[in-house]
Design an enzyme around this catalytic site. Sequence first.
Site, short mmCIF file in Angstrom:
data_model
loop_
_atom_site.label_atom_id
_atom_site.label_comp_id
_atom_site.label_asym_id
_atom_site.label_seq_id
_atom_site.Cartn_x
_atom_site.Cartn_y
_atom_site.Cartn_z
N ASP A 54 3.04 -4.48 12.63
CA ASP A 54 2.62 -4.28 14.36
C ASP A 54 0.98 -4.03 13.49
OD1 ASP A 54 2.57 -5.14 16.61
OD2 ASP A 54 1.84 -3.31 16.67
N GLU A 80 -0.26 -8.36 10.53
CA GLU A 80 -0.29 -8.76 11.88
C GLU A 80 -1.83 -8.59 12.24
OE1 GLU A 80 -0.55 -8.84 17.37
OE2 GLU A 80 -0.41 -6.93 15.95
C1 GLC Z 1 1.28 -6.54 18.54
C2 GLC Z 1 2.04 -7.18 19.28
C3 GLC Z 1 2.92 -7.55 20.67
C4 GLC Z 1 2.47 -5.71 20.93
C5 GLC Z 1 0.91 -5.41 20.33
C6 GLC Z 1 1.64 -3.48 20.50
O1 GLC Z 1 0.61 -7.64 19.14
O2 GLC Z 1 2.81 -8.93 18.62
O3 GLC Z 1 3.58 -8.27 21.04
O4 GLC Z 1 2.58 -6.25 22.30
O5 GLC Z 1 1.11 -5.89 18.93
O6 GLC Z 1 2.17 -3.13 19.70
#
Ligand code: GLC
Length: 555
Positions: free
Chosen positions: A223, A282
């Site tokens: 994340d 991500e």
């Molecule tokens: C990422 C996740 C999202 C979350 C954010 C903070 O973007 O996909 O759902 O709110 O991180 O952790």
Amino acid sequence: MDLSSRPPSPARPAEFSGSPAAGTRWWRDAVIYQVYVRSFADADGDGVGDLAGIRSRLPYLAALGVDALWITPFYESPMVDGGYDVTDYRSVDPTFGTLADAVELIEEAHRLGLRVIVDIVPNHTSDQHVWFQEALAAGVSGPARERYVFRPGRGASGELPPNDWESVFGGPAWTRLPDGQWYLHLFAPQQPDLNWEHPDVRAEFDDVLRFWLDLGADGFRIDVAHGMVKAAGLPDVGDAPQSRLLGRGKVPYFDQDGVHDIHRGWRRLLALGPGERIGVAEAWAPSLDRLANYVRPDELHQVFNFDYMRTDWDAAELRSVIEKSLASTGPVGAPTTWVLSNHDVQRHVTRYGGDELGRRRARAAALLTLALPGSAYVYQGEELGLPEVLDIPAELLTDPQLESLKGGRDGCRVPLPWSGNEPPFGFGSGGGWLPSPPEWKSLTVEAQWDDEASTLTLYRRALRIRRDHSALGDGELHWLDGPPDCLVFERSGHSDGPRMLCAVNTGDRSVQIPARGSLLLSSEPIRMEGPNAVLPPDTAAWWSTEPSEEPDTGG
Ligand code: GLC
């Protein structure tokens, strides 16, 4: 029909039988199904999905034909941000089950030939995490504060935030404590950012990763993988509107070169094996080339391709993003990923126009996506053609992004419809944490499973063909000439085996494609006119061709 007992039909790769062998590079063309745990399946009837629910539906995922599942965070959490606010990275939140459930889920998935990727949240913890609680108790100069990003404020009495950074969820990225200090949170105030310069933080996450690897996890979705390191001195952004810079422009809190050291360290850890465990970033970066840095050979294995996800249903724009995506990951030797939806964005049926138009385009987009070289992600419910739910009553909305993102993200997180005629459609016996639209009766897994024309049947067939056809998955893509508003390309694998032709019409008029080989699948019925196939508007089709057949699709 009892889907939970349906045996997995697709043959699994021989090398994978619960003890993954080395050298398969499975992740280069894996289809990975995203499970948003709260909304997938609820085994204990409390209205919230859980690990036992996922386990009970693993036969469905195996029969669907995906290779792996990525499960969103299920760790102990106050759930301010759907579990992306973690208090204990080595535990399972009671809402979702127990650690034993997690182990059983991983083992059962492996028995069915499915790999399991867990979500790790290293940029921030929950404000209820023991470290943050210690930091609060430590007082202004306490060393426990050094694990987070605490700073004095600006202004005569420190009444102004330390800099001008804004939270992704809206408002300032800083919150002031009663003792006068401010702490950084790039997301909700309940998600304080960790200080990755601190050795405790690095050691802790190495240990957390080892913990899940030891329990059998096949990898991690990381994340905010672009966020852990901030520019030295925490400089102001300046006048630019920060919300518009996110994912497009340069900001001092994202995509700093220093994050790559962290990913290199994790790659070394993943490489210890056994088997091939992967890291998926991500990450958002100002360009696809900068994004490719996350998947250099000594870093992570995959990075989500959000540029593809954000592209409109338009042949020229899609071709451009596909070319750029392949050109950016190719030189670093990484597979490209293809994503249409996830738990943070409006579902693509709705983005593409909604109702029948949106669903028709989404079906064509599925065939486009699954025909591209690399690895594809399927967000739970996209195989059912689910739309975004746009009319959830305001008092039921939970998303902390509600203020900065109109409507928030709850509309793509509505419990999955499995069976029956009444909400929550087999999700669980205790209702669902968000209401299901009554019209989803016709979109349940049960309603679609044996329906030849359903979106679910289209996905099952496409996934089966993708697994069996040697030209799909990893390999080369060659563009061919096609009519306006069309994408036409040929895929070839690494062998001299059959090739595959994919044609996609994003326009609103039927077009003729010189047909070659044998039709494998189409997203809508297509007919022949002499030697040509007539591709209706918003339709995609796949043909299997032999290398000797001329690539002649001029139109
Ligand atoms: C990422 C996740 C999202 C979350 C954010 C903070 O973007 O996909 O759902 O709110 O991180 O952790």
